[in-house]
Write a protein that holds these residues in place. Structure first.
Motif, short mmCIF file in Angstrom:
data_model
loop_
_atom_site.label_atom_id
_atom_site.label_comp_id
_atom_site.label_asym_id
_atom_site.label_seq_id
_atom_site.Cartn_x
_atom_site.Cartn_y
_atom_site.Cartn_z
N THR A 1 0.80 -1.21 0.00
CA THR A 1 0.00 0.00 0.00
C THR A 1 0.84 1.27 0.00
N GLY A 2 2.13 1.14 0.31
CA GLY A 2 2.98 2.32 0.40
C GLY A 2 2.78 3.09 1.70
N GLU A 3 2.11 2.46 2.67
CA GLU A 3 1.81 3.16 3.92
C GLU A 3 3.08 3.55 4.68
N ALA A 4 4.08 2.69 4.69
CA ALA A 4 5.32 3.01 5.41
C ALA A 4 6.00 4.23 4.78
N ALA A 5 6.02 4.28 3.45
CA ALA A 5 6.62 5.44 2.76
C ALA A 5 5.80 6.70 3.03
N LEU A 6 4.49 6.56 3.06
CA LEU A 6 3.63 7.71 3.36
C LEU A 6 3.90 8.23 4.77
#
Length: 79
Positions: free
Chosen positions: A42-47
Motif C-alpha cells: 500500500t505504500g503506507e510506510a513510505a507515506l
C-alpha cells in the motif's frame, strides 16, 4: 541495503504497469465485467515517513521516490 534496493525497484516496476492496468480495467468495465485489482503493497510506510518529514503536507507523494530518499539517507549519509 539490498532490501531497500528491492523495495525501490518493486515500486518502480509497479508504477510502470499502472497505465496498462487502468486501460484493461476500463475496457473490462465497458464490457460489463467486474474488475478486481490486488495490491501487493500500500505504500503506507513510505507515506508515514513522508508525513514525518513534511507535517501537514497535502500534495502528491510517490512511494518510489520515498524509497529512494530513504535508501540514500540510510546507506549513503553525507554528514
Amino acid at each position: 541495503f539490498w532490501g531497500a534496493h528491492q523495495r525501490f525497484f518493486k515500486q518502480l516496476i509497479i508504477s510502470c504497469k499502472i497505465d496498462f492496468v487502468i486501460e484493461q480495467a476500463k475496457g473490462s468495465l465497458a464490457k460489463g465485467h467486474c474488475v478486481v485489482i490486488g495490491l501487493q503493497g500500500t505504500g503506507e510506510a513510505a507515506l508515514n515517513a513522508w508525513l514525518l518529514r513534511k507535517p501537514g503536507a497535502n500534495s502528491f507523494m510517490s512511494s518510489a521516490q520515498e524509497c529512494l530518499i530513504s535508501f540514500l539517507l540510510n546507506h549513503f549519509p553525507t554528514k
